[in-house]
Every structure is written in C-alpha cells, then in structure tokens.
Design an enzyme around this catalytic site. Structure first.
Site, PDB file in Angstrom:
ATOM      1  N   GLY A  11       0.821  -1.219   0.000  1.00 24.23           N
ATOM      2  CA  GLY A  11       0.000   0.000   0.000  1.00 24.23           C
ATOM      3  C   GLY A  11       0.847   1.257   0.000  1.00 24.23           C
ATOM      4  O   GLY A  11       0.446   2.289   0.533  1.00 24.23           O
ATOM      5  N   GLN A  13       3.602   3.824  -2.366  1.00 24.74           N
ATOM      6  CA  GLN A  13       3.392   4.853  -3.392  1.00 24.74           C
ATOM      7  C   GLN A  13       2.591   4.333  -4.583  1.00 24.74           C
ATOM      8  O   GLN A  13       1.590   4.928  -4.975  1.00 24.74           O
ATOM      9  CB  GLN A  13       4.754   5.369  -3.873  1.00 24.74           C
ATOM     10  CG  GLN A  13       5.597   6.032  -2.798  1.00 24.74           C
ATOM     11  CD  GLN A  13       5.139   7.450  -2.518  1.00 24.74           C
ATOM     12  OE1 GLN A  13       3.995   7.689  -2.149  1.00 24.74           O
ATOM     13  NE2 GLN A  13       6.034   8.387  -2.696  1.00 24.74           N
ATOM     14  N   GLY A  15       0.952   1.407  -4.821  1.00 27.15           N
ATOM     15  CA  GLY A  15      -0.305   0.806  -4.353  1.00 27.15           C
ATOM     16  C   GLY A  15      -1.388   1.856  -4.134  1.00 27.15           C
ATOM     17  O   GLY A  15      -2.552   1.664  -4.503  1.00 27.15           O
ATOM     18  N   ASN A  96      13.675  -8.047  -1.362  1.00 25.91           N
ATOM     19  CA  ASN A  96      12.363  -8.193  -1.996  1.00 25.91           C
ATOM     20  C   ASN A  96      12.003  -9.652  -2.275  1.00 25.91           C
ATOM     21  O   ASN A  96      10.817 -10.006  -2.294  1.00 25.91           O
ATOM     22  CB  ASN A  96      12.291  -7.344  -3.269  1.00 25.91           C
ATOM     23  CG  ASN A  96      12.151  -5.863  -2.928  1.00 25.91           C
ATOM     24  OD1 ASN A  96      12.038  -5.506  -1.760  1.00 25.91           O
ATOM     25  ND2 ASN A  96      12.155  -5.014  -3.934  1.00 25.91           N
ATOM     26  N   ASN A 121      10.370  -4.909  -7.857  1.00 17.95           N
ATOM     27  CA  ASN A 121      11.680  -5.122  -8.487  1.00 17.95           C
ATOM     28  C   ASN A 121      12.600  -6.011  -7.652  1.00 17.95           C
ATOM     29  O   ASN A 121      12.403  -6.096  -6.449  1.00 17.95           O
ATOM     30  CB  ASN A 121      12.376  -3.753  -8.676  1.00 17.95           C
ATOM     31  CG  ASN A 121      11.990  -3.103  -9.992  1.00 17.95           C
ATOM     32  OD1 ASN A 121      11.903  -3.762 -11.001  1.00 17.95           O
ATOM     33  ND2 ASN A 121      11.775  -1.789  -9.959  1.00 17.95           N
ATOM     34  N   HIS A 176      13.656  -5.929 -17.476  1.00 15.09           N
ATOM     35  CA  HIS A 176      13.439  -4.580 -16.951  1.00 15.09           C
ATOM     36  C   HIS A 176      14.698  -4.125 -16.214  1.00 15.09           C
ATOM     37  O   HIS A 176      14.763  -4.103 -15.000  1.00 15.09           O
ATOM     38  CB  HIS A 176      12.236  -4.588 -16.007  1.00 15.09           C
ATOM     39  CG  HIS A 176      11.882  -3.233 -15.479  1.00 15.09           C
ATOM     40  ND1 HIS A 176      11.576  -2.171 -16.298  1.00 15.09           N
ATOM     41  CD2 HIS A 176      11.775  -2.765 -14.211  1.00 15.09           C
ATOM     42  CE1 HIS A 176      11.296  -1.123 -15.546  1.00 15.09           C
ATOM     43  NE2 HIS A 176      11.420  -1.453 -14.277  1.00 15.09           N
TER      44      HIS A 176
HETATM   45  P1  A3D Z   1       6.851   1.825  -1.403  1.00 15.52           P
HETATM   46  O1  A3D Z   1       6.186   3.135  -1.414  1.00 15.52           O
HETATM   47  O2  A3D Z   1       7.985   1.619  -0.457  1.00 15.52           O
HETATM   48  O3  A3D Z   1       5.730   0.717  -1.127  1.00 15.52           O
HETATM   49  C1  A3D Z   1       6.033  -0.614  -0.882  1.00 15.52           C
HETATM   50  C2  A3D Z   1       5.097  -1.097   0.213  1.00 15.52           C
HETATM   51  O4  A3D Z   1       5.333  -2.494   0.414  1.00 15.52           O
HETATM   52  C3  A3D Z   1       5.317  -0.415   1.567  1.00 15.52           C
HETATM   53  O5  A3D Z   1       4.132   0.266   1.967  1.00 15.52           O
HETATM   54  C4  A3D Z   1       5.658  -1.560   2.500  1.00 15.52           C
HETATM   55  O6  A3D Z   1       5.118  -1.413   3.803  1.00 15.52           O
HETATM   56  C5  A3D Z   1       5.052  -2.731   1.766  1.00 15.52           C
HETATM   57  N1  A3D Z   1       5.574  -4.017   2.198  1.00 15.52           N
HETATM   58  C6  A3D Z   1       6.819  -4.320   2.649  1.00 15.52           C
HETATM   59  N2  A3D Z   1       6.873  -5.616   2.977  1.00 15.52           N
HETATM   60  C7  A3D Z   1       5.664  -6.142   2.728  1.00 15.52           C
HETATM   61  C8  A3D Z   1       5.105  -7.424   2.863  1.00 15.52           C
HETATM   62  N3  A3D Z   1       5.826  -8.452   3.352  1.00 15.52           N
HETATM   63  N4  A3D Z   1       3.833  -7.595   2.504  1.00 15.52           N
HETATM   64  C9  A3D Z   1       3.104  -6.578   2.015  1.00 15.52           C
HETATM   65  N5  A3D Z   1       3.569  -5.335   1.869  1.00 15.52           N
HETATM   66  C10 A3D Z   1       4.838  -5.126   2.229  1.00 15.52           C
HETATM   67  O7  A3D Z   1       7.382   1.418  -2.866  1.00 15.52           O
HETATM   68  P2  A3D Z   1       6.713   1.753  -4.298  1.00 15.52           P
HETATM   69  O8  A3D Z   1       5.255   1.557  -4.203  1.00 15.52           O
HETATM   70  O9  A3D Z   1       7.258   3.035  -4.796  1.00 15.52           O
HETATM   71  O10 A3D Z   1       7.379   0.601  -5.187  1.00 15.52           O
HETATM   72  C11 A3D Z   1       7.033  -0.754  -4.972  1.00 15.52           C
HETATM   73  C12 A3D Z   1       7.920  -1.698  -5.778  1.00 15.52           C
HETATM   74  O11 A3D Z   1       7.714  -1.460  -7.184  1.00 15.52           O
HETATM   75  C13 A3D Z   1       9.429  -1.524  -5.554  1.00 15.52           C
HETATM   76  O12 A3D Z   1      10.054  -2.788  -5.488  1.00 15.52           O
HETATM   77  C14 A3D Z   1       9.893  -0.759  -6.782  1.00 15.52           C
HETATM   78  O13 A3D Z   1      11.260  -0.987  -7.075  1.00 15.52           O
HETATM   79  C15 A3D Z   1       8.985  -1.349  -7.826  1.00 15.52           C
HETATM   80  N6  A3D Z   1       8.838  -0.554  -9.054  1.00 15.52           N
HETATM   81  C16 A3D Z   1       8.698  -1.242 -10.228  1.00 15.52           C
HETATM   82  C17 A3D Z   1       8.517  -0.567 -11.408  1.00 15.52           C
HETATM   83  C18 A3D Z   1       8.367  -1.330 -12.685  1.00 15.52           C
HETATM   84  O14 A3D Z   1       8.029  -0.758 -13.704  1.00 15.52           O
HETATM   85  C19 A3D Z   1       8.605  -2.769 -12.703  1.00 15.52           C
HETATM   86  C20 A3D Z   1       8.492   0.837 -11.426  1.00 15.52           C
HETATM   87  C21 A3D Z   1       8.634   1.517 -10.228  1.00 15.52           C
HETATM   88  C22 A3D Z   1       8.798   0.801  -9.032  1.00 15.52           C
END
Ligand code: A3D
Length: 321
Positions: A11, A13, A15, A96, A121, A176
């Site tokens: 949940g 950024q 999410g 991750n 990622n 990616h």
């Molecule tokens: P962020 O805002 O940190 O959100 C990640 C969430 O995951 C946090 O709220 C955490 O509390 C939660 N979390 C941690 N551990 C668990 C768990 N065990 N179960 C459930 N939730 C958990 O990150 P974000 O939303 O900016 O990015 C999320 C992921 O997407 C990261 O790994 C980024 O590297 C990836 N990402 C991928 C792309 C692609 O295009 C593939 C682009 C941008 C980011």
C-alpha cells in the site's frame, strides 16, 4: 452481476495510486493490503472520501489481513522496497525476494484462482519467484514493466518530434533493467517510421541516428532519472497507470497487445524464463505471445537482455532465495 475484485499487495506509493485509479475509473472493488498497521486503511479512507466528488460506488478496503484477498479476480503486487539514488534494481534482490516469498504463499492460500500482475523489483526475478512458489499457471502470473518502458520511449519521441504521443507506437522488449531493448526500427508515428521523421527534421542521417541514440539511452535510464530527482523512492504514478492498462485489458477481455514480462516456452529462442515480449492480454491473462522478426543487431540486444535475466535468476538460485 458482481464487480471484479482487485487486490493490491503493498500500500505504498504505487499501491496508493493504483487504488485511486481503480476507484476513479470504477474498475472494481479494491482491497489494499500492507503490513504497516492502519496505513492501508488510512489511504483507502482518504480515497473513498473523494467518492462524492469523483462519483464512484466501488468499495475500497484497507487491510492488514490476507484473508481479505478471498475472491480476488486480479492481484497486483508492489510489496517490497523501491530504489534509492545510486541503487540498481538488482540491489533489491535479497530483501524483496524474502517479501515476495511470503506474499506468494498468502496469495496461493487466499486467492488461488486470481490473475497476478507483479510490479516489485527486480521485476523479472520477482515474477519468476512468485510463479515458482505459488505454482500458478504461467498465463496467470506475469509482470508490468514493458508498458511503462514503452510509454517512456513514446513520450520522449513525442517530445522530440513535437507531435501527440497518442499517435506514437513504440515498444521496449527484454528484461526490466539497463539492458532493455527499445525497438527503434519498429517505432512509428501513425505508421511513419520515427527514423524517417528524424532524418527529415535534421536533414542529416548521422544526426538523426545520434538523436535516436539519446532517446533510447534516456528510455533505458528513465527510472534512474526519476529516482535521482525524487531522492526518497522511485517512480510511482507512471507504473500505476501502466498496470491499470493491463488490468483493463484483462477485466474487459480487450485482448490488447502489450509488452508484458511473460513466460517464454521457446518463443524468441528462450525456454523457461520470464522476459518482456508483446503479449495478448485478455480474461485468461496472457493468451498469446507475438514473435517479432528481429534483425541481427536487435537479436543480439535481445540475447544480451535475456542473459541479464538469466544471471539474475541464477543469483536467486545461488543465494537460495
Ligand atoms: P513503497 O512506497 O515503499 O511501497 C512498498 C510497500 O510495500 C510499503 O508500503 C511496504 O510497507 C510494503 N511491504 C513491505 N513488505 C511487505 C510485505 N511483506 N507484505 C506486504 N507489503 C509489504 O514502494 P513503491 O510503491 O514506490 O514501489 C514498490 C515496488 O515497485 C518496488 O520494489 C519498486 O522498485 C517497484 N517498481 C517497479 C517498477 C516497474 O516498472 C517494474 C516501477 C517503479 C517501481
């Protein structure tokens, strides 16, 4: 008829933006799961309180309990750490992977029939791991990366040519990471090759090639460019929009042809790996993979990118993840 149920694991950024887009587009009822107490509940309440303005009736539920995933049609996973300045996506592997393991076990337990889109990622490795742990069929487990990478490529081309991005068809294949493959030869503006338009603009083939190289390099490094500016995390608006396009193609059975991190079983000469390729997305998930004819140079770039994915997967095995 009931509305689709879409579960969002993570949940943070991405999410949060996913939940807001699902509500604003009225795609279905959303469940936002996170391990942080009250956090997803707070985000969902905030988004839901815009219902009077945005005029949606879908429900939004923030939760810390995996049981709320029951009955989900689609699960989108963003759980995991994002990059910080100076980090590569691969630096996130160990942390991750441990998160993905627990997520996969719970999705298997509570949403065994769902279609799963992974965003966490390093993407290609996380999709591979999720499928291995869940045992879900490959057509129901795939990743979002290519839609975003291709959107970035299209955006940069539109800016360069001063035309609407709506008319640009541009595609990025491969893993990616820094080895991703923006397909220059196939990039076009309503059928007109982009290279032809660049050559006309600069009246110099060498200059046009140089400009295209810059667009390609910017596309490959686009995630890092955002990380450097944000300083506290990585891109989140554009990845969320990209996953929503995939979700729409699935819930409306549109059969859009999108670059998807999909399982290859011999296509492109690759067997047993998840790699970004054009795929038809419909109600069954990945319904078909399209093989594009690649010339020698493009094939070499694709092979290089596939090898990077293979190395990442081998690293996971070596580390026992
Ligand atoms: P962020 O805002 O940190 O959100 C990640 C969430 O995951 C946090 O709220 C955490 O509390 C939660 N979390 C941690 N551990 C668990 C768990 N065990 N179960 C459930 N939730 C958990 O990150 P974000 O939303 O900016 O990015 C999320 C992921 O997407 C990261 O790994 C980024 O590297 C990836 N990402 C991928 C792309 C692609 O295009 C593939 C682009 C941008 C980011």
């Amino acid at each position: 008829m009931r509305r689709p149920k879409i579960a969002l694991i993570g949940g943070g950024q991405i999410g949060g933006v996913l939940a807001q887009l699902i509500a604003q587009k009225k795609l279905g009822d959303a469940v936002l799961f996170d391990i942080i107490q009250d956090f997803p509940q707070g985000k969902c309440l905030d988004i839901a309180e815009a219902a009077g303005v945005d005029k949606f009736d879908v429900s939004l539920k923030g939760t810390n309990s995996y049981e709320d995933l029951q009955g989900s049609d689609i699960v989108i996973i963003t759980a995991g750490l994002p990059r910080k300045p100076g980090m590569s996506r691969d630096d996130l592997l160990v942390t991750n992977a441990n998160i993905m393991r627990s997520v996969a076990e719970n999705v298997k337990k509570y949403a065994a029939d769902s279609i799963v889109i992974i965003i966490s990622n390093p993407l290609d490795a996380m999709v591979t791991l999720f499928q291995k742990i869940s045992g879900f069929p490959h057509n129901r487990v795939f990743g979002q990366a290519g839609v975003l990478d291709s959107s970035r490529f299209a955006t940069f081309i539109a800016w360069e040519l001063g035309v609407s991005v709506k008319n640009i068809n541009a595609q990025v294949l491969g893993g990616h990471g820094d080895t991703m493959v923006p397909l220059v030869r196939y990039a076009n503006v309503n059928g007109i090759p982009v290279m032809e338009l660049l050559e006309r603009k600069y009246k110099d083939a060498a200059k046009a090639k140089e400009v295209m190289t810059q667009l390609v390099e910017r596309t490959k490094m686009a995630g890092g460019e955002v990380v450097k500016l944000l300083k506290t995390g990585s891109a989140f608006y554009s990845p969320a929009s990209s996953a929503i396009q995939m979700t729409e193609s699935i819930i409306y059975d549109e059969k859009q042809v999108l670059p998807v991190c999909a399982y290859l079983d011999g296509e492109y000469g690759v067997k047993g790996y998840y790699v970004g390729v054009p795929a038809v997305l419909g109600s069954k998930g990945v319904e078909k993979i399209f093989e594009i004819t690649l010339n020698e140079e493009e094939s070499a770039l694709m092979d290089n990118s596939v090898n990077a994915v293979k190395t990442l997967v081998a690293d996971m095995d070596r580390l026992g993840l």
